[in-house]
Design a protein around this motif. Structure first.
Motif, mmCIF file in Angstrom:
data_model
loop_
_atom_site.group_PDB
_atom_site.id
_atom_site.type_symbol
_atom_site.label_atom_id
_atom_site.label_comp_id
_atom_site.label_asym_id
_atom_site.label_seq_id
_atom_site.Cartn_x
_atom_site.Cartn_y
_atom_site.Cartn_z
ATOM 1 N N LEU A 1 -15.790 -39.655 -17.014
ATOM 2 C CA LEU A 1 -16.471 -38.486 -17.565
ATOM 3 C C LEU A 1 -17.138 -38.806 -18.897
ATOM 4 O O LEU A 1 -18.269 -38.379 -19.158
ATOM 5 N N GLY B 1 -12.267 -30.683 -19.541
ATOM 6 C CA GLY B 1 -12.863 -31.969 -19.886
ATOM 7 C C GLY B 1 -14.169 -32.213 -19.166
ATOM 8 O O GLY B 1 -15.124 -32.749 -19.748
ATOM 9 N N PHE B 2 -14.242 -31.815 -17.901
ATOM 10 C CA PHE B 2 -15.477 -31.981 -17.144
ATOM 11 C C PHE B 2 -16.583 -31.122 -17.737
ATOM 12 O O PHE B 2 -17.735 -31.563 -17.872
ATOM 13 N N ALA C 1 -5.829 -40.231 -13.844
ATOM 14 C CA ALA C 1 -6.328 -39.331 -14.882
ATOM 15 C C ALA C 1 -7.062 -40.114 -15.965
ATOM 16 O O ALA C 1 -8.106 -39.675 -16.468
ATOM 17 N N PRO D 1 -8.148 -30.621 -16.921
ATOM 18 C CA PRO D 1 -9.209 -31.467 -16.349
ATOM 19 C C PRO D 1 -10.554 -30.763 -16.216
ATOM 20 O O PRO D 1 -11.598 -31.345 -16.524
ATOM 21 N N ARG D 2 -10.538 -29.521 -15.793
ATOM 22 C CA ARG D 2 -11.782 -28.763 -15.638
ATOM 23 C C ARG D 2 -12.475 -28.577 -16.984
ATOM 24 O O ARG D 2 -13.707 -28.596 -17.081
ATOM 25 N N ASN E 1 -10.417 -41.032 -14.722
ATOM 26 C CA ASN E 1 -11.288 -39.853 -14.696
ATOM 27 C C ASN E 1 -11.854 -39.561 -16.081
ATOM 28 O O ASN E 1 -13.038 -39.224 -16.230
ATOM 29 N N ILE E 2 -11.011 -39.682 -17.111
ATOM 30 C CA ILE E 2 -11.471 -39.443 -18.485
ATOM 31 C C ILE E 2 -12.536 -40.453 -18.876
ATOM 32 O O ILE E 2 -13.580 -40.105 -19.447
ATOM 33 N N TYR F 1 -9.986 -33.019 -21.454
ATOM 34 C CA TYR F 1 -9.425 -33.315 -20.128
ATOM 35 C C TYR F 1 -7.898 -33.247 -20.166
ATOM 36 O O TYR F 1 -7.273 -32.765 -19.216
ATOM 37 N N VAL G 1 -14.128 -35.265 -25.122
ATOM 38 C CA VAL G 1 -13.973 -35.313 -23.665
ATOM 39 C C VAL G 1 -12.527 -35.623 -23.303
ATOM 40 O O VAL G 1 -11.925 -34.977 -22.433
#
Length: 278
Positions: A13, A165-166, A6, A162-163, A9-10, A158, A154
């Protein structure tokens, strides 16, 4: 605590969001916008920020934690950006873009836009206008400062979902494109070679993961602060929009194009929100 996946991913992004400034810098050195186009692009940026702040960030904070948390977070974000702008020296968007674009009208080519200045190889930098060079550097500093709180948005988005944040990252990436143009254009006009101008614009956006990492570190231990962090990011965005983006967009005398840009930016956020279901 969040898992490593995670966190990566952050950071990814926020990096993608920050790359919007690099894309804007590339546009500036390849096909520099005129007054009308620049006002329209800055209007899009403002429309994205206004809609993202109120429709998503503040609204989400309100639903999660109530109106007091949303209000305090929003106000704190606006005051925070006011203090940063007051204490850290940088050029506001609206103070110099008119002069830059006026120069472009008389000299439509970047000093190295065709690979060579009049008597200068493309790979060399010879500052022809020190004042314009200073302007470009100070604008880059201002945009770099603004990008850190965007990284917080961001990261907080997230961690909420998560969605979400995207979605925020994609909207901020669009917002960053005109900022990249505003960074690279004065540097290019001052005599800095076009690829160095592009690099400055690119690197000014690469600080967004710093803000995202700060959000991860703080909010991982204090999950209850996530709604407040969302509202805080909304306040930051609104201050930047009202204090810099809209005045800069209207500086060039094409208010109708600025208004249309704001509407287009808002429509983009509406469509993106629907597409991601947030």
């Amino acid at each position: 605590m969040m898992g490593n996946g995670a966190i990566w991913n952050i950071l990814l992004l926020s990096l993608v969001a920050g790359l919007g400034t690099g894309l804007g810098g590339l546009i500036a050195i390849i096909r520099k916008p005129g007054r009308r186009s620049f006002g329209f692009l800055m209007g899009i940026t403002a429309g994205v920020m206004i809609t993202l702040a109120f429709l998503e960030l503040v609204n989400e904070a309100w639903e999660l934690a109530g109106y007091l948390t949303a209000t305090v977070g929003f106000g704190a974000g606006a005051v925070f950006m006011f203090l940063i702008d007051f204490l850290v020296p940088h050029i506001r968007f609206g103070e110099q873009e008119t002069d830059i674009l006026s120069l472009q009208a008389h000299d439509p080519g970047c000093p190295v836009v065709h690979g060579r200045h009049r008597h200068q190889p493309a790979h060399n930098n010879r500052i022809l206008n020190p004042q314009l060079f200073k302007t470009g550097i100070l604008i880059a500093i201002g945009i770099t400062i603004h990008n850190i709180p965007e990284g917080i948005a961001v990261g907080a988005g997230y961690m909420h979902m998560p969605r979400f944040g995207f979605f925020i990252a994609m909207a901020i990436m669009l917002h960053n494109i005109p900022e990249g143009i505003a960074t690279a254009l004065p540097l290019c006009k001052s005599g800095v070679c076009r690829w160095d101008s592009f690099r400055v614009a690119l690197f000014s956006g690469l600080v967004e993961p710093i803000g995202a990492l700060a959000a991860v570190v703080l909010l991982s231990f204090l999950q209850d602060l996530v709604p407040g962090a969302l509202a805080f990011a909304g306040g930051v965005m609104m201050f930047i929009t009202l204090d810099e983006l809209i005045p800069a967009a209207r500086e060039h005398g094409h208010q109708h194009f600025t208004a249309m840009g704001i509407i287009v930016g808002a429509i983009f956020v509406f469509l993106l929100s629907g597409a991601f279901g947030v």
